[in-house]
Design an enzyme around this catalytic site. Structure first.
Site, mmCIF file in Angstrom:
data_model
loop_
_atom_site.group_PDB
_atom_site.id
_atom_site.type_symbol
_atom_site.label_atom_id
_atom_site.label_comp_id
_atom_site.label_asym_id
_atom_site.label_seq_id
_atom_site.Cartn_x
_atom_site.Cartn_y
_atom_site.Cartn_z
ATOM 1 C CG ASN A 88 -1.893 -1.147 1.230
ATOM 2 O OD1 ASN A 88 -2.442 -1.468 0.185
ATOM 3 N ND2 ASN A 88 -2.106 -1.783 2.371
ATOM 4 C CG HIS A 101 4.463 -2.231 5.248
ATOM 5 N ND1 HIS A 101 4.425 -0.876 5.477
ATOM 6 C CD2 HIS A 101 3.167 -2.630 5.180
ATOM 7 C CE1 HIS A 101 3.172 -0.471 5.559
ATOM 8 N NE2 HIS A 101 2.390 -1.507 5.368
HETATM 9 P P1 5GP Z 1 -0.616 -0.636 5.867
HETATM 10 O O1 5GP Z 1 -2.065 -0.259 5.931
HETATM 11 O O2 5GP Z 1 0.287 0.485 6.308
HETATM 12 O O3 5GP Z 1 -0.218 -1.220 4.550
HETATM 13 O O4 5GP Z 1 -0.463 -1.843 6.892
HETATM 14 C C1 5GP Z 1 0.154 -1.772 8.136
HETATM 15 C C2 5GP Z 1 0.017 -3.133 8.791
HETATM 16 O O5 5GP Z 1 0.846 -3.172 9.940
HETATM 17 C C3 5GP Z 1 -1.398 -3.476 9.249
HETATM 18 O O6 5GP Z 1 -1.833 -4.681 8.627
HETATM 19 C C4 5GP Z 1 -1.258 -3.646 10.760
HETATM 20 O O7 5GP Z 1 -2.060 -4.671 11.289
HETATM 21 C C5 5GP Z 1 0.222 -3.926 10.935
HETATM 22 N N1 5GP Z 1 0.790 -3.467 12.191
HETATM 23 C C6 5GP Z 1 0.657 -2.226 12.744
HETATM 24 N N2 5GP Z 1 1.346 -2.150 13.897
HETATM 25 C C7 5GP Z 1 1.909 -3.371 14.075
HETATM 26 C C8 5GP Z 1 2.737 -3.909 15.118
HETATM 27 O O8 5GP Z 1 3.106 -3.245 16.086
HETATM 28 N N3 5GP Z 1 3.148 -5.205 14.971
HETATM 29 C C9 5GP Z 1 2.773 -5.972 13.893
HETATM 30 N N4 5GP Z 1 3.233 -7.236 13.857
HETATM 31 N N5 5GP Z 1 1.992 -5.486 12.900
HETATM 32 C C10 5GP Z 1 1.570 -4.206 13.000
#
Ligand code: 5GP
Ligand code: ZN
Length: 115
Positions: A88, A101
């Site tokens: 994303n 990521h």
């Molecule tokens: P984005 O929406 O930025 O692509 O996704 C971020 C992802 O990071 C989400 O799926 C969320 O659940 C995950 N995430 C956020 N904080 C943490 C964390 O502290 N530990 C882990 N393992 N995942 C996280």
């Protein structure tokens, strides 16, 4: 970056369920999985998003993330059934963590197009 969640995971200051680590990248289970296999793959270097990848070193890291994703899919046993790799990028894509990521999603039939 001090206030970046994923940098804190890299530094070991926030725990994570690691599935792969080498000198430049890290893979760990998403804290809120949306599929039976939901792994995040990150660069140890703080790069805010894909749109900030503008040099050969960072492009090489992206290649490593892709290779690590395929390895992780193999270890999760989903190479035959299939998987999705998602980055994303920015507001409209729903990027919540501003540290580059990829999501590795697998283990169920995934819908297309995404919401
Ligand atoms: P984005 O929406 O930025 O692509 O996704 C971020 C992802 O990071 C989400 O799926 C969320 O659940 C995950 N995430 C956020 N904080 C943490 C964390 O502290 N530990 C882990 N393992 N995942 C996280
Ligand atoms: Zn970061």
């Amino acid at each position: 970056m001090q206030d970046c969640i994923f940098c804190q995971i890299v530094q070991g200051r926030i725990p994570a369920d690691l599935v792969y680590e080498d000198e430049s990248i890290l893979a760990f289970k998403d804290i809120r999985p949306v599929a039976p296999v939901h792994i995040l793959l990150i660069t140890k270097k703080h790069i805010p998003s894909l749109s900030d990848v503008d040099n050969d070193e960072d492009a090489r890291l992206i290649g490593k993330l892709h290779r690590a994703a395929v390895s992780a899919a193999g270890r999760a046993g989903v190479l035959g059934s299939g998987f999705r790799l998602v980055a994303n990028c920015g507001k409209d894509a729903g990027q919540l963590v501003d540290h580059l990521h990829y999501h590795l999603l697998a283990g169920r039939s995934l819908q297309w197009p995404p919401g």
